[in-house]
Motif scaffolding. Structure first.
Motif, PDB file in Angstrom:
ATOM      1  N   ASP A  98     -24.781  10.718  11.947  1.00  0.00           N
ATOM      2  CA  ASP A  98     -25.073   9.376  12.437  1.00  0.00           C
ATOM      3  C   ASP A  98     -23.858   8.772  13.089  1.00  0.00           C
ATOM      4  O   ASP A  98     -23.920   8.165  14.164  1.00  0.00           O
ATOM      5  N   GLU A  99     -22.769   8.951  12.403  1.00  0.00           N
ATOM      6  CA  GLU A  99     -21.548   8.364  12.932  1.00  0.00           C
ATOM      7  C   GLU A  99     -21.165   8.993  14.251  1.00  0.00           C
ATOM      8  O   GLU A  99     -20.764   8.309  15.196  1.00  0.00           O
ATOM      9  N   GLU A 100     -21.320  10.282  14.290  1.00  0.00           N
ATOM     10  CA  GLU A 100     -20.990  10.961  15.539  1.00  0.00           C
ATOM     11  C   GLU A 100     -21.876  10.464  16.657  1.00  0.00           C
ATOM     12  O   GLU A 100     -21.448  10.270  17.791  1.00  0.00           O
ATOM     13  N   GLU A 101     -23.090  10.272  16.299  1.00  0.00           N
ATOM     14  CA  GLU A 101     -24.042   9.771  17.280  1.00  0.00           C
ATOM     15  C   GLU A 101     -23.568   8.449  17.837  1.00  0.00           C
ATOM     16  O   GLU A 101     -23.549   8.223  19.045  1.00  0.00           O
ATOM     17  N   LYS A 102     -23.205   7.599  16.938  1.00  0.00           N
ATOM     18  CA  LYS A 102     -22.759   6.286  17.379  1.00  0.00           C
ATOM     19  C   LYS A 102     -21.526   6.394  18.249  1.00  0.00           C
ATOM     20  O   LYS A 102     -21.408   5.733  19.275  1.00  0.00           O
ATOM     21  N   LEU A 103     -20.640   7.218  17.808  1.00  0.00           N
ATOM     22  CA  LEU A 103     -19.419   7.383  18.570  1.00  0.00           C
ATOM     23  C   LEU A 103     -19.717   7.920  19.947  1.00  0.00           C
ATOM     24  O   LEU A 103     -19.187   7.469  20.950  1.00  0.00           O
ATOM     25  N   ALA A 104     -20.603   8.901  19.962  1.00  0.00           N
ATOM     26  CA  ALA A 104     -20.957   9.468  21.258  1.00  0.00           C
ATOM     27  C   ALA A 104     -21.545   8.392  22.144  1.00  0.00           C
ATOM     28  O   ALA A 104     -21.251   8.311  23.337  1.00  0.00           O
ATOM     29  N   GLN A 105     -22.358   7.596  21.538  1.00  0.00           N
ATOM     30  CA  GLN A 105     -22.971   6.496  22.266  1.00  0.00           C
ATOM     31  C   GLN A 105     -21.898   5.593  22.859  1.00  0.00           C
ATOM     32  O   GLN A 105     -21.875   5.307  24.051  1.00  0.00           O
ATOM     33  N   GLN A 106     -21.012   5.184  22.002  1.00  0.00           N
ATOM     34  CA  GLN A 106     -19.946   4.295  22.463  1.00  0.00           C
ATOM     35  C   GLN A 106     -19.169   4.932  23.585  1.00  0.00           C
ATOM     36  O   GLN A 106     -18.908   4.323  24.609  1.00  0.00           O
ATOM     37  N   GLN A 107     -18.801   6.151  23.334  1.00  0.00           N
ATOM     38  CA  GLN A 107     -17.954   6.807  24.315  1.00  0.00           C
ATOM     39  C   GLN A 107     -18.677   7.002  25.623  1.00  0.00           C
ATOM     40  O   GLN A 107     -18.089   6.896  26.697  1.00  0.00           O
ATOM     41  N   SER A 108     -19.938   7.269  25.519  1.00  0.00           N
ATOM     42  CA  SER A 108     -20.624   7.469  26.788  1.00  0.00           C
ATOM     43  C   SER A 108     -20.751   6.151  27.519  1.00  0.00           C
ATOM     44  O   SER A 108     -20.694   6.098  28.750  1.00  0.00           O
ATOM     45  N   GLU A 109     -20.864   5.073  26.772  1.00  0.00           N
ATOM     46  CA  GLU A 109     -20.884   3.764  27.417  1.00  0.00           C
ATOM     47  C   GLU A 109     -19.587   3.542  28.159  1.00  0.00           C
ATOM     48  O   GLU A 109     -19.564   3.149  29.324  1.00  0.00           O
ATOM     49  N   ILE A 110     -18.526   3.787  27.433  1.00  0.00           N
ATOM     50  CA  ILE A 110     -17.225   3.584  28.054  1.00  0.00           C
ATOM     51  C   ILE A 110     -17.075   4.469  29.278  1.00  0.00           C
ATOM     52  O   ILE A 110     -16.600   4.044  30.333  1.00  0.00           O
ATOM     53  N   LEU A 111     -17.485   5.689  29.097  1.00  0.00           N
ATOM     54  CA  LEU A 111     -17.345   6.613  30.210  1.00  0.00           C
ATOM     55  C   LEU A 111     -18.138   6.134  31.404  1.00  0.00           C
ATOM     56  O   LEU A 111     -17.663   6.138  32.535  1.00  0.00           O
ATOM     57  N   LYS A 112     -19.354   5.713  31.123  1.00  0.00           N
ATOM     58  CA  LYS A 112     -20.182   5.270  32.240  1.00  0.00           C
ATOM     59  C   LYS A 112     -19.518   4.104  32.932  1.00  0.00           C
ATOM     60  O   LYS A 112     -19.477   4.038  34.163  1.00  0.00           O
ATOM     61  N   ALA A 113     -19.012   3.218  32.101  1.00  0.00           N
ATOM     62  CA  ALA A 113     -18.367   2.052  32.711  1.00  0.00           C
ATOM     63  C   ALA A 113     -17.186   2.479  33.566  1.00  0.00           C
ATOM     64  O   ALA A 113     -17.026   2.042  34.704  1.00  0.00           O
ATOM     65  N   SER A 125     -27.666  15.202  21.895  1.00  0.00           N
ATOM     66  CA  SER A 125     -27.152  13.855  21.683  1.00  0.00           C
ATOM     67  C   SER A 125     -25.781  13.910  21.066  1.00  0.00           C
ATOM     68  O   SER A 125     -25.020  12.984  21.121  1.00  0.00           O
ATOM     69  N   ILE A 126     -25.525  15.013  20.496  1.00  0.00           N
ATOM     70  CA  ILE A 126     -24.246  15.077  19.795  1.00  0.00           C
ATOM     71  C   ILE A 126     -23.142  15.552  20.715  1.00  0.00           C
ATOM     72  O   ILE A 126     -22.060  15.061  20.723  1.00  0.00           O
ATOM     73  N   GLY A 127     -23.525  16.495  21.463  1.00  0.00           N
ATOM     74  CA  GLY A 127     -22.513  17.011  22.379  1.00  0.00           C
ATOM     75  C   GLY A 127     -22.218  15.967  23.415  1.00  0.00           C
ATOM     76  O   GLY A 127     -22.808  14.905  23.422  1.00  0.00           O
ATOM     77  N   PHE A 128     -21.340  16.278  24.229  1.00  0.00           N
ATOM     78  CA  PHE A 128     -20.943  15.284  25.175  1.00  0.00           C
ATOM     79  C   PHE A 128     -22.026  15.067  26.213  1.00  0.00           C
ATOM     80  O   PHE A 128     -22.571  16.007  26.724  1.00  0.00           O
ATOM     81  N   PRO A 129     -22.308  13.841  26.510  1.00  0.00           N
ATOM     82  CA  PRO A 129     -23.367  13.561  27.477  1.00  0.00           C
ATOM     83  C   PRO A 129     -23.005  14.113  28.836  1.00  0.00           C
ATOM     84  O   PRO A 129     -21.823  14.237  29.125  1.00  0.00           O
ATOM     85  N   PRO A 130     -23.966  14.418  29.597  1.00  0.00           N
ATOM     86  CA  PRO A 130     -23.754  15.047  30.886  1.00  0.00           C
ATOM     87  C   PRO A 130     -22.816  14.263  31.761  1.00  0.00           C
ATOM     88  O   PRO A 130     -22.205  14.797  32.638  1.00  0.00           O
ATOM     89  N   GLY A 131     -22.697  13.012  31.500  1.00  0.00           N
ATOM     90  CA  GLY A 131     -21.700  12.262  32.239  1.00  0.00           C
ATOM     91  C   GLY A 131     -21.920  12.287  33.720  1.00  0.00           C
ATOM     92  O   GLY A 131     -23.008  12.485  34.202  1.00  0.00           O
ATOM     93  N   PRO A 132     -20.863  12.076  34.404  1.00  0.00           N
ATOM     94  CA  PRO A 132     -20.956  11.792  35.823  1.00  0.00           C
ATOM     95  C   PRO A 132     -21.678  12.852  36.591  1.00  0.00           C
ATOM     96  O   PRO A 132     -21.416  14.014  36.468  1.00  0.00           O
ATOM     97  N   PRO A 133     -22.529  12.345  37.275  1.00  0.00           N
ATOM     98  CA  PRO A 133     -23.511  12.832  38.227  1.00  0.00           C
ATOM     99  C   PRO A 133     -23.185  14.081  38.976  1.00  0.00           C
ATOM    100  O   PRO A 133     -23.654  15.141  38.674  1.00  0.00           O
ATOM    101  N   HIS A 134     -22.412  13.912  39.937  1.00  0.00           N
ATOM    102  CA  HIS A 134     -22.394  14.964  40.945  1.00  0.00           C
ATOM    103  C   HIS A 134     -22.192  16.361  40.405  1.00  0.00           C
ATOM    104  O   HIS A 134     -22.958  17.242  40.690  1.00  0.00           O
TER     105      HIS A 134
END
Lengths: 211, 1279
Positions: free
Chosen positions: A165-180, B1267-1276
């Motif tokens: 669960d925690e990893e999930e949350k972290l991944a979520q956060q990090q992906s938010e940051i990354l997207k931003a 969901s656990i692994g790193f999200p696919p992230g940036p597009p291209h």
């Protein structure tokens, strides 16, 4: 007579079982247990990645039967000699080592006998089973042990769940940051690439360092 | 202790600069080993070892080499003055040390400066001392610390004895009494000051970064220079949190952060702050901003009825009511004001009054000090420094009842912060009363669950946070408590004044940080607390050496504890069956290992246990460990910088730039445009983009890398290098590989040397133990001391250091190597690397080869492509391989080189070739290219062509005597055609010639630009500034059979020749696919190619262009590449260019090109042609190789092709770019070795930008649903 012979062999540690076991132990010494591997890491990846540190003789993933499918993997990687195995463990400990571009670094430990699902039987070890009657004083002990084991299993899986669960949350956060961050990057990049910056620079008579 | 006066100033040098000291073994040594002379009458003791001073005196005219016997120092006003006593009993003052010597004398210099500072300010605290020292030694990587002082304890002791003022210094006294103890304090100081973001003094980490990144000189500290780094509440600096919204403001987040100025701060707790991903101030959150003119809140929601509008200027961020703004902008003119008001209300962009000086109505000018802007913090007023009314002064003027209203150095960008006369200053705090900030919802003092009603932006985390922040003042309550604080910019003013701060703490919310924790204990939601530590948890697992897996030892021990209660519980069991049944009830179910069968208590216990574990790991600890363990070159993380680049700021910048451009193109005054977006913003944009690119590199190029992102040179290349190097090695030499990677080089070299009967020793360094540990020492090269290696005359060093961004790391490694003064340096480095003949202790180039490492010369250990084969790297801009010799050995080495044929003898040879090449160029057009002009490793004439072009400006008609010679060139071609794949003898031979050319020519002609020129090129993929050469390539490429026109049949052939080679390289790429790639090359090429070689172009233009090209910066190629993604944009710009470019090679094409070029020239009147623009233009015009009619429509497919190209050849072929900067990057989000350096450095690569194709590979199955692994992230890359 036969028993004597067997005894002798034991004494001299010469049985094939013994040899096998010794070889196995030796193998264990030069194996590294790696986990936190992304599901995308394959044998080839492991081989080449750890190939930096030594020669990889064998890679064996530890199959995951119990938990859900998308959790990190772990593997037993056998190296040429124990020294290489040790160096891997220490290097992984010192620097974050990432595989397949995954930002989560892998963890390495020296392998242990218990990790090998296919380990040979320890010679000289005999397992006997017997039924325990309810009235037997050992029954309760056995019962408790049984319950305890189950409880431990539950607890362990609960902890795993928490972790996930925690990893999930972290991944979520990090992906938010990354997207931003990526969004910002893109914005800036677009600005540069469609010439706006340069045109403006021209207007200002500026030399914009392009690199 | 004045220096003894000199008898004859001329004969005896008084000052020496660029000095360094050596001992009798010629090794650098610090002058502190000399006996120190405290007073005039002392006579120095004799010394055993002799020490010599090297340097230049009398403004560089006289070289000094003297034996010195003593030294002394004097703590003058300005700085400590050091002098040494020469053998002839003359005192020579030391000015600046030689750069490479700085490290040797670092400790003593720091000590002296410390003493000097303390003498000037005996009362000063340690903190300000270290701040001062840090400033002084800002250029040093390692910050001055107590350790440096510790080295010279006896000296300090003596100094204290000899000097009264020093003996009064508290700091020294405490230090001397307890040197080790104060060390701890010092560390705290260092850490503390680390976390402080000083406004414009570069943060130390930033410095390191700058060092590593070799950043440009303008505003050095990334973010802080452009935007506010001052809290909007108290107008003071320190640790601030930036709002990601449109307001562009920053705040002190916790009371702690704002202690220095008694700032109310936002009142958050540390935990809350950490949990915030994307901080938005209340105003931005609820889209209600105050009008900066009148102070009233108004809606700023663009989608609904907006009442206040933001100023469009890039760094402004203020909102205004349309009327307020209009009134201020058009004072006294009602009609105009009304009109303007309507415009603003309609949404038109406007610049607020802050951007024009109240007095003279001019814009600010950041360059000219007088014209720096002083902006009022409370209302939209601004003055030039020179226009500031007297009453707004920088100091208190008692007599005239004037209080300080102006401060320098608080605001970034050379601005002055003022409170204009309209605001009364509260004497107690030194600033106007701080009630100017109104957040929405203040009226509802009942601390509502407003936070629960978070708009979409709120993340899960924030919601939870609200549970905790119940009692903590989330809103700024308007408090009028005066605080006795003097407004002092931190780190700026003398430390003495900070002492005047009297701290009054109101207990308000002070313990807010503790409250949540208490609540934790009492409340149910344990889980929530877990959220605040997620980051820490995971990072720790990486850094934790001992706890290899789930807590390891600790786990066991805790588990034991956990199981104890269970055990005891079970013991009780016989007595209480009922309990047992309770327990066993859930457990007697079938062992379906499903989860929720534990009772609440167990869960709680487990949670607590987990919590305990995770809180034992803190981010600070991890960071520290990381910093300590990483080699110095890799420990920097740019996360903090990137954090400052908020979304809001980026958006604002983007908008501002576009507006400014629009304005200027519509014919507005440039000044107006500059008001919207000043020139510094442009630079900033680029800097930011680059920083982000580096930061995001692993995600932009994700899957490619495993391992530490290292690149190892392939063994076959190493063999070649060994072959070329061994003749120079003498018996008994030591060969040092300072970054050995897989450590193959030394083994190969050893074998070779043994074959030739030489016995040498080896030493290999790296930070990671390689497979093969022959003569290996696991050590950070930067920490190796001179003593550890033999003298330079016995040293040969090399080979392939990490490149780093813009060769920064390579430079560092080389500089370090030069400290040992090896007689030979063999290097594989990017072309941007600073050349050794430019260094202070100049080395001579023996030979250079920019061809050898083209093609697939490197491999990435641990990275596999789809076929599970080890990935190889292909450099677009191949790194150089060159051999440098120490000047005193050059003769000998050159002899050897000549003997081995590494360099050629004759002068004439050069020019002939040159001319031949020129001719070739010229002949392109002409039909005389009947000869079999094969592809020829383009490089050889490319490099020369570039020179040619440069020379064009000088010579009027170089074309003259070329025709005849052309044939001569030919015979060489075949030899050269041999591709890199075939490493036959022809190649090396050709190398020789080429090398010779390049060496000589480069040395003569292009020395200054070598770094810039892409002299080398790979056969297939070199883009760089291959100008005409590219053009040639283009023609070759595009000159397919379908071309009926003139063209160059030979080129066609080249084309064919090339194809198979290409396909060889692109393992999986069918030849046709390679063409798009080629095309891209050529596209870039044409950009340059076309211009200089067209005979139809009048001479002046040619010269013009030539000049431009020669002056343009390096890696035009890469800039092109970066713009590549923007080709699409070009479409829009040049809609009409659908000409069929099949005949671009014909004369008509030339004229067309000439036209466009002229068009360009018109557009870009400046000296420096913007290559990217050119590229685009030319890109557009590029002929379509496969004969499709319009290029434009295809453009996308071109890219699309590339996209697919890349997908079919995942890691292999195309993605070279990342390569050359192989090795390790310094900055990634994990601040670690980082996965992919590559692109980063990628200046050398073509496919630099994410927009371009990148090795996406087929999206791996597991990837997306993971969901656990790193999200696919940036597009291209991953599409």
């Amino acid at each position: 007579m036969e028993n004597l012979k067997r005894l002798n062999r034991h004494l001299y540690m010469g049985t094939p079982a013994d040899k096998e076991y010794a070889a196995f132990e030796e193998k264990v010494k030069r194996t590294v247990y790696i986990d936190n591997l992304s599901p995308q890491v394959t044998e080839a990846v492991l081989k080449t990645a750890l190939g930096q540190f030594g020669s990889v003789t064998n890679v064996q993933f530890i199959p995951n039967y119990i938990e859900q499918n998308n959790i990190p993997q772990c593997a037993l990687v056998e190296m040429e000699n124990a020294k290489q195995a040790k160096s891997i463990v220490s290097e992984m400990g010192n620097y974050p080592f990432m595989m397949s571009g995954m930002p989560r670094p892998v963890r390495a430990r020296a392998a242990e006998i218990g990790m090998f699902g296919d380990r040979p039987i320890k010679p000289g070890r005999k397992i006997t089973c017997r039924w325990v009657d309810i009235k037997d004083p050992d029954f309760e002990v056995a019962q408790k042990l049984k319950q305890l084991t189950r409880k431990h299993a539950l607890e362990a899986s609960y902890l795993v769940k928490l972790q996930l669960d925690e990893e999930e949350k972290l991944a979520q956060q990090q992906s938010e940051i990354l997207k931003a961050n990526y969004k910002k990057y893109e914005m800036l990049e677009n600005l540069l690439s469609d010439g706006t910056v340069n045109r403006l620079a021209y207007r200002y008579n500026l030399n914009v360092p392009d690199d | 202790m004045m220096a003894s006066s000199d008898d004859e100033a001329d004969a005896v040098p008084q000052f020496v600069t660029n000095y360094h000291f050596v001992d009798d073994k010629d090794e650098p040594i610090s002058f502190c080993y000399l006996p120190i002379q405290w007073s005039e009458d002392e006579s120095p003791d004799s010394m055993e070892t002799q020490i010599f001073l090297h340097g230049t005196a009398d403004s560089g005219l006289q070289k000094i080499y003297k034996q010195v016997i003593a030294w002394k120092f004097e703590l003058l006003d300005e700085h400590p003055e050091i002098a040494v006593l020469s053998k002839e009993k003359n005192w020579i003052k030391l000015q600046k040390p030689r750069k490479s010597f700085e490290d040797t004398i670092r400790a003593i210099l720091i000590t002296l400066h410390c003493l000097h500072f303390l003498k000037k300010n005996p009362e000063t605290s340690g903190k300000s001392l270290w701040d001062h020292l840090r400033k002084v030694f800002s250029l040093y990587e390692l910050r001055p610390s107590e350790n440096d002082l510790l080295d010279h304890l006896p000296l300090i002791n003596d100094a204290v004895k000899h000097d009264e003022t020093l003996s009064k210094s508290k700091f020294l006294l405490t230090f001397l009494q307890n040197p080790m103890k104060s060390k701890a304090y010092n560390e705290d100081v260092q850490i503390g000051t680390e976390t402080r973001k000083s406004k414009f003094i570069v943060d130390d980490d930033e410095e390191l970064d700058e060092d590593i990144e070799a950043a440009d000189e303008d505003d050095s500290d990334g973010e802080a220079d452009l935007f506010d780094s001052v809290c909007s509440i108290c107008d003071n600096g320190g640790e601030i949190l930036c709002c990601e919204g449109r307001c562009l403001r920053s705040f002190h987040a916790t009371l702690d952060d704002g202690t220095d100025s008694q700032c109310k701060s936002l009142g958050l707790s540390k935990a809350q702050v950490e949990a915030i991903q994307n901080f938005l101030c209340k105003n931005c959150q609820y889209k209600q901003h105050q009008c900066f003119a009148c102070g009233k809140l108004g809606s700023s929601d663009k989608s609904s009825a907006a009442e206040v509008f933001p100023c469009v200027s890039a760094t402004c961020g203020y909102f205004y009511h349309p009327e307020c703004a209009a009134k201020l902008l058009h004072p006294g003119n009602d009609a105009e004001a009304e009109e303007y008001q309507k415009k603003i209300a309609a949404g038109e962009s406007f610049t607020c009054p802050v951007h024009k000086c109240l007095v003279c109505k001019e814009r600010e000018n950041k360059e000219v000090e007088e014209l720096h802007f002083a902006v009022c913090r409370r209302c939209p007023r601004a003055y030039h420094r020179k226009c500031l009314p007297r009453k707004i002064s920088f100091e208190d003027l008692e007599g005239e009842d004037i209080i300080t209203r102006a401060w320098d150095g608080l605001l970034p960008n050379n601005r002055i912060l003022i409170y204009c006369l309209k605001h009364k200053i509260d004497r107690t705090i030194g600033t106007p009363i701080r009630n100017h900030i109104i957040f929405p919802n203040v009226e509802e003092r009942n601390k509502t669950r407003a936070k629960d009603v978070l708009p979409g932006k709120g993340k899960v985390v924030i919601k939870k946070r609200s549970i905790f922040s119940e009692d903590s003042p989330g809103e700024i309550t308007v408090s009028k408590k005066p605080r006795q604080v003097e407004k002092v910019p931190i780190d700026l003013k003398d430390s003495a004044s900070t002492k005047k701060l009297e701290k009054h703490f109101s207990g308000q919310g002070f313990d807010s940080s503790e409250k949540p924790k208490m609540k934790d204990a009492s409340r149910k939601p344990f889980k929530d607390s877990v959220k605040f530590v997620p980051i820490k948890m995971d990072k720790s697992s990486a850094a934790d050496e001992r706890k290899a897996s789930l807590g390891g030892v600790k786990l066991n021990s805790v588990l034991n504890k956990v199981s104890e209660p269970v055990k005891s519980y079970l013991k009780d069991l016989p007595n209480s069956r009922s309990e047992k049944t309770k327990l066993s009830a859930p457990l007697t179910k079938k062992p379906n290992i499903s989860r929720p069968l534990l009772d609440g208590d167990t869960k709680k216990r487990l949670l607590a246990f987990k919590e305990k574990l995770s809180s034992s790991i803190t981010l600070e600890e991890v960071k520290k460990r990381h910093r300590d363990r990483m080699p110095s070159t890799h420990s920097y993380s740019s996360k903090d910088v990137v954090d400052k680049m908020t979304q809001g700021k980026v958006e604002v910048l983007v908008e501002a730039i576009r507006t400014a451009l629009q304005k200027s193109e519509e014919g507005c005054n440039v000044e107006d445009a500059k008001a919207v977006c000043g020139p510094e913003v442009l630079n900033k944009i680029i800097k930011w983009r680059n920083k982000l690119k580096v930061y995001l590199a692993p995600f932009l190029h994700g899957m490619r890398y495993t391992s530490f992102g290292r690149h190892f040179t392939k063994v076959d290349k190493l063999k070649e290098i060994v072959n070329k190097l061994h003749p120079y090695v003498q018996n008994g030499d030591m060969i040092v590989d300072f970054c050995c990677g897989a450590n193959d080089f030394s083994c190969l070299l050893k074998e070779k040397l043994e074959e030739t009967g030489k016995r040498c020793s080896f030493k290999n360094y790296d930070v990671i133990q390689p497979k093969n540990d022959f003569s290996f020492e696991k050590k950070d090269w930067m920490t190796v001391r001179t003593k550890e290696l033999p003298t330079g005359s016995r040293l040969i060093m090399g080979l392939n250091p990490p490149f780093g961004v813009r060769a920064a790391l390579a430079n560092k490694f080389i500089d370090k190597a030069l400290e040992f003064r090896p007689k030979l340096l063999i290097l594989i480095v990017p072309q941007e690397t600073e050349r050794l003949d430019k260094k202070e202790d100049a080395y001579d180039l023996v030979w250079e080869d920019n061809q050898k490492l083209s093609g697939k010369s490197f491999y990435l250990p641990g990275s596999v492509d789809i076929n599970d084969k080890q990935m190889e790297q292909w450099n677009l801009k191949p790194p150089l391989l060159y051999l440098w010799s120490r000047s005193d050995w050059t003769e000998r080495h050159k002899e050897i080189a000549l003997k081995e044929g590494h360099i050629a003898l004759k002068e004439g040879h050069v020019s002939t070739e040159q001319k031949e090449l020129r001719l070739e160029e010229q002949q392109n057009e002409a039909e005389l290219l009947e000869q079999p002009m094969d592809i020829s490793p383009v490089h050889d004439y490319y490099g020369d062509i570039s020179k040619l072009i440069n020379e064009y400006g000088d010579e009027s008609n170089p074309i003259n005597d070329l025709p005849g010679k052309y044939n001569v060139a030919e015979p060489e071609e075949p030899g050269k055609v041999v591709s890199e794949d075939q490493k036959e003898s022809s190649l090396p031979k050709h190398d020789l010639q080429v090398n010779h050319n390049r060496t000589e020519d480069d040395l003569e002609v292009n020395q200054s630009r070598h770094g810039d020129d892409d002299a080398g090129s790979s056969i297939n993929h070199d883009l760089g500034k291959k100008r005409s050469c590219e053009y040639l390539k283009v023609r070759q490429d595009t000159g397919k059979q379908s071309r009926s026109k003139t063209k160059t049949p030979p080129k066609n052939r080249k084309n064919f020749d090339r194809r198979p080679q290409l396909s060889k390289k692109h393992k999986k790429t069918p030849p046709s696919v390679s063409s798009p790639l080629k095309r891209t090359d050529s596209e870039f090429g044409t950009g340059y190619g076309g211009l200089p070689t067209t005979t139809s172009i009048p001479d002046e233009d040619l010269d013009d262009i030539a000049r431009r090209y020669s002056s343009s910066k390096r890696s035009i190629g890469t800039s092109l590449i970066q713009e590549y993604g923007g080709l699409r944009g070009l479409e829009e710009q040049f809609p009409g260019n659908t000409r069929d470019h099949m005949d671009s090679f014909s004369r008509t094409a030339y004229t067309r090109e000439a036209d466009t070029r002229k068009q360009l020239l018109r557009l870009y009147g400046q000296q420096e042609v913007d290559p990217s623009q050119l590229l685009r233009l030319y890109g557009l015009q590029d002929p379509d190789p496969s004969g499709r009619s319009g290029y434009l429509p295809r453009q996308d497919t071109g890219f699309g092709n590339m996209g697919s190209l890349s997908s079919s050849t995942p890691y292999g072929s195309t993605s070279n770019a990342p390569s050359s900067y192989g090795r390790m990057t310094s900055s990634t989000p994990y601040g670690s070795f980082g996965t992919s350096t590559p692109l980063v450095g990628g200046r050398s690569g073509i496919f630099d930008c994410p927009g371009s194709q990148y090795p996406p590979g087929p999206p791996r199955p597991g990837f997306h649903h993971d969901s656990i692994g790193f999200p696919p992230g940036p597009p291209h890359p991953f599409q």
